[in-house]
Design a protein around this motif. Structure first.
Motif, short mmCIF file in Angstrom:
data_model
loop_
_atom_site.label_atom_id
_atom_site.label_comp_id
_atom_site.label_asym_id
_atom_site.label_seq_id
_atom_site.Cartn_x
_atom_site.Cartn_y
_atom_site.Cartn_z
N ARG A 88 1.98 -1.79 5.06
CA ARG A 88 3.05 -0.93 5.22
C ARG A 88 4.21 -1.10 4.54
O ARG A 88 4.58 -2.13 4.37
N LEU A 89 4.89 0.01 4.07
CA LEU A 89 6.10 -0.12 3.39
C LEU A 89 7.14 -0.50 4.48
O LEU A 89 7.37 0.22 5.34
N THR A 90 7.86 -1.61 3.91
CA THR A 90 8.89 -1.83 5.05
C THR A 90 10.23 -1.51 4.88
O THR A 90 10.92 -1.18 5.90
N THR A 91 10.44 -0.98 3.63
CA THR A 91 11.83 -0.15 3.19
C THR A 91 11.43 0.56 1.82
O THR A 91 10.73 0.21 1.04
N HIS A 130 4.69 4.54 6.05
CA HIS A 130 5.96 4.38 6.52
C HIS A 130 6.30 5.61 7.39
O HIS A 130 5.73 6.52 7.44
N ASP A 131 7.04 5.38 8.57
CA ASP A 131 7.39 6.25 9.39
C ASP A 131 8.42 7.49 9.07
O ASP A 131 8.39 8.50 9.67
#
Length: 158
Positions: A88-91, A130-131
């Protein structure tokens, strides 16, 4: 297999998955913000698939695959690995050059060049990493990686 178990470790996500398996999730409920948040993780791990008619189906075959076949995303370029954790993309990178490189990677891996996508399909694809799907979609459009129809009805990869 660890990713599958981690995806089902959240009690709310596990309940959602069970309702999809039992075909007890009305389409309207699947569109709630809470369900959509958890649905992204289920879709990303291959536990659930969205059928062409928009309905959801649990894929039990995901539990029979070899451990290396579960990963939903190809290898992330070395320069971008610091922005990801557990697939998952954290930032989203702040520096435009790095952000553009990330967006190129995402559009290349998530979208086919020869087809149009609805906004919902774009959001579902981005939600696997990412959300904040609106930010990713907007950055891709402003960087020219996704082209949006004038009426907003469809997107396609440039």
């Amino acid at each position: 297999m660890d990713q599958l178990l981690a995806a089902l470790a959240d009690p709310e996500r596990l309940r959602l998955y069970a309702r999809i398996v039992l075909d007890e999730l009305p389409p309207r409920e699947a569109e709630s913000p809470v369900a959509r948040k958890h649905l992204g993780r289920l879709l990303a791990n291959g536990l659930v698939e969205r059928l062409p008619d928009g309905s959801l189906r649990a894929d039990p075959a995901v539990f029979r695959r070899a451990p290396g076949q579960v990963d939903a995303h190809p290898t992330v370029p070395r320069r971008l690995t610091g922005f990801f954790a557990h697939g998952r993309l954290t930032t989203i990178p702040v520096r435009p050059v790095v952000r553009h490189e990330l967006l190129v990677h995402l559009t290349d891996t998530l979208f086919d060049a020869d087809r149009s996508y609805s906004e919902r399909e774009i959001n579902d694809a981005f939600r696997t990493v990412h959300d904040d799907t609106a930010a990713l979609r907007r950055y891709c459009v402003t960087d020219g990686l996704l082209v949006r129809e004038r009426d907003g009805s469809a997107y396609r990869r440039w």
